[in-house]
Scaffold this motif. Sequence first.
Motif, PDB file in Angstrom:
ATOM      1  N   UNK A   1       0.763  -1.201   0.108  1.00  0.00           N
ATOM      2  CA  UNK A   1       0.125   0.010   0.153  1.00  0.00           C
ATOM      3  C   UNK A   1       0.939   1.151  -0.014  1.00  0.00           C
ATOM      4  N   UNK A   2       0.301   2.348  -0.346  1.00  0.00           N
ATOM      5  CA  UNK A   2       0.954   3.718  -0.691  1.00  0.00           C
ATOM      6  C   UNK A   2       1.308   4.026   1.081  1.00  0.00           C
ATOM      7  N   UNK A   3       2.954   3.995   1.252  1.00  0.00           N
ATOM      8  CA  UNK A   3       3.319   4.338   2.651  1.00  0.00           C
ATOM      9  C   UNK A   3       2.757   5.562   3.229  1.00  0.00           C
ATOM     10  N   UNK A   4       2.384   6.560   2.219  1.00  0.00           N
ATOM     11  CA  UNK A   4       1.954   7.898   2.512  1.00  0.00           C
ATOM     12  C   UNK A   4       0.469   7.993   3.013  1.00  0.00           C
ATOM     13  N   UNK A   5      -0.506   6.944   2.972  1.00  0.00           N
ATOM     14  CA  UNK A   5      -1.818   6.877   3.433  1.00  0.00           C
ATOM     15  C   UNK A   5      -1.798   6.248   4.800  1.00  0.00           C
ATOM     16  N   UNK A   6      -2.831   6.946   5.224  1.00  0.00           N
ATOM     17  CA  UNK A   6      -3.254   6.360   6.676  1.00  0.00           C
ATOM     18  C   UNK A   6      -3.921   4.867   6.393  1.00  0.00           C
ATOM     19  N   UNK A   7      -3.496   3.919   7.084  1.00  0.00           N
ATOM     20  CA  UNK A   7      -3.965   2.641   7.066  1.00  0.00           C
ATOM     21  C   UNK A   7      -5.537   2.528   7.505  1.00  0.00           C
ATOM     22  N   UNK A   8      -5.777   3.364   8.039  1.00  0.00           N
ATOM     23  CA  UNK A   8      -7.414   3.245   8.541  1.00  0.00           C
ATOM     24  C   UNK A   8      -8.236   3.711   7.542  1.00  0.00           C
ATOM     25  N   UNK A   9      -7.753   4.407   6.379  1.00  0.00           N
ATOM     26  CA  UNK A   9      -8.582   5.008   5.188  1.00  0.00           C
ATOM     27  C   UNK A   9      -8.119   4.473   3.841  1.00  0.00           C
TER      28      UNK A   9
ATOM     29  N   UNK B   1      -4.664  -5.407  15.401  1.00  0.00           N
ATOM     30  CA  UNK B   1      -5.721  -4.521  15.523  1.00  0.00           C
ATOM     31  C   UNK B   1      -5.295  -3.164  15.896  1.00  0.00           C
ATOM     32  N   UNK B   2      -5.615  -2.147  14.928  1.00  0.00           N
ATOM     33  CA  UNK B   2      -5.207  -0.855  15.026  1.00  0.00           C
ATOM     34  C   UNK B   2      -6.094  -0.188  16.337  1.00  0.00           C
ATOM     35  N   UNK B   3      -5.400   0.897  16.868  1.00  0.00           N
ATOM     36  CA  UNK B   3      -6.285   1.347  18.082  1.00  0.00           C
ATOM     37  C   UNK B   3      -7.632   1.757  17.641  1.00  0.00           C
ATOM     38  N   UNK B   4      -7.912   2.377  16.763  1.00  0.00           N
ATOM     39  CA  UNK B   4      -9.196   2.810  16.345  1.00  0.00           C
ATOM     40  C   UNK B   4     -10.324   1.834  15.995  1.00  0.00           C
TER      41      UNK B   4
END
Length: 274
Positions: free
Chosen positions: A160-168, A224-227
């Motif tokens: 994935x694009x490393x500049x993007x937030x994994x949550x979105x 699991x990410x915190x959000x």
Amino acid sequence: MRFINFKKTGIIALALAVGVFAAGCGSENAQGKQDLVFSKSQGPYSELFENGVKPILEKKGYKIVGKDMSDLLQADVALSEGEVDFNVEQHTAYMENFNNKQDGHLAALTPIPTVPAGIYPGAKNSLGDISDGAKVAVPNDASNTARAYALLQKAGWIKLDPNKDLSTVTQQDIIENPHHIQFTEMKSLNIPAVREDFDFIVITGSIVYNAKIDPSTALLTEDILPHLLLQLVVNEKDKDSQWAKDIVAAYHSEEFAEYMKKNNNGLWYVPEVK
């Protein structure tokens, strides 16, 4: 003949009545709200609450009933409008989205045990069986789509694009797909029924539970990410209430920790209590 001073007697009676009423209110206020309603779903989180947390609260004198909800949006609307007092079905990302889009005022009080999303077998049974043009089903709702692609990156299948937030992240943020995987985004509830049509499927914890899929068959589970941790959620106006604090304390209690040790067959990720 003795005359009764009705005016004086009436004042005394009124004073006594006010005193009794005040005493009663004082007792009620000291005790706090004891009758609670939570939004209930057919899934692991309501069941975990009823089996592991509710008994702890009942020992404190609480009376708790569940109100059946068809989906999480209905549950959040009911919570926002005061029809229920709390729910245990959503992560922070969903709650914040509800607050933004529905002008809600919901508050998350503590992370609670969560069932992670996982890559599960479809027609193939091993991560090593990934082949050129493999077909993979992923959930189509925004937050779960993002976690699916994050999980597929963890598997080493995509980048994935490393500049993007994994949550979105979305499918458009995939910058490397060496296996030319064909992704089908679809409603989570429908994925288990068509799993044999795909080489692999990505499904979230509640779907695993409701479809009666053995969680031990997961080929890989997410970090699991915190959000994305499930939360105890209340209306913001109730976040400092005693009953809300008592529910938090029940989730953090030794009694609940012992319950989880005895009843966790690998389905649950249990967050550390800070």
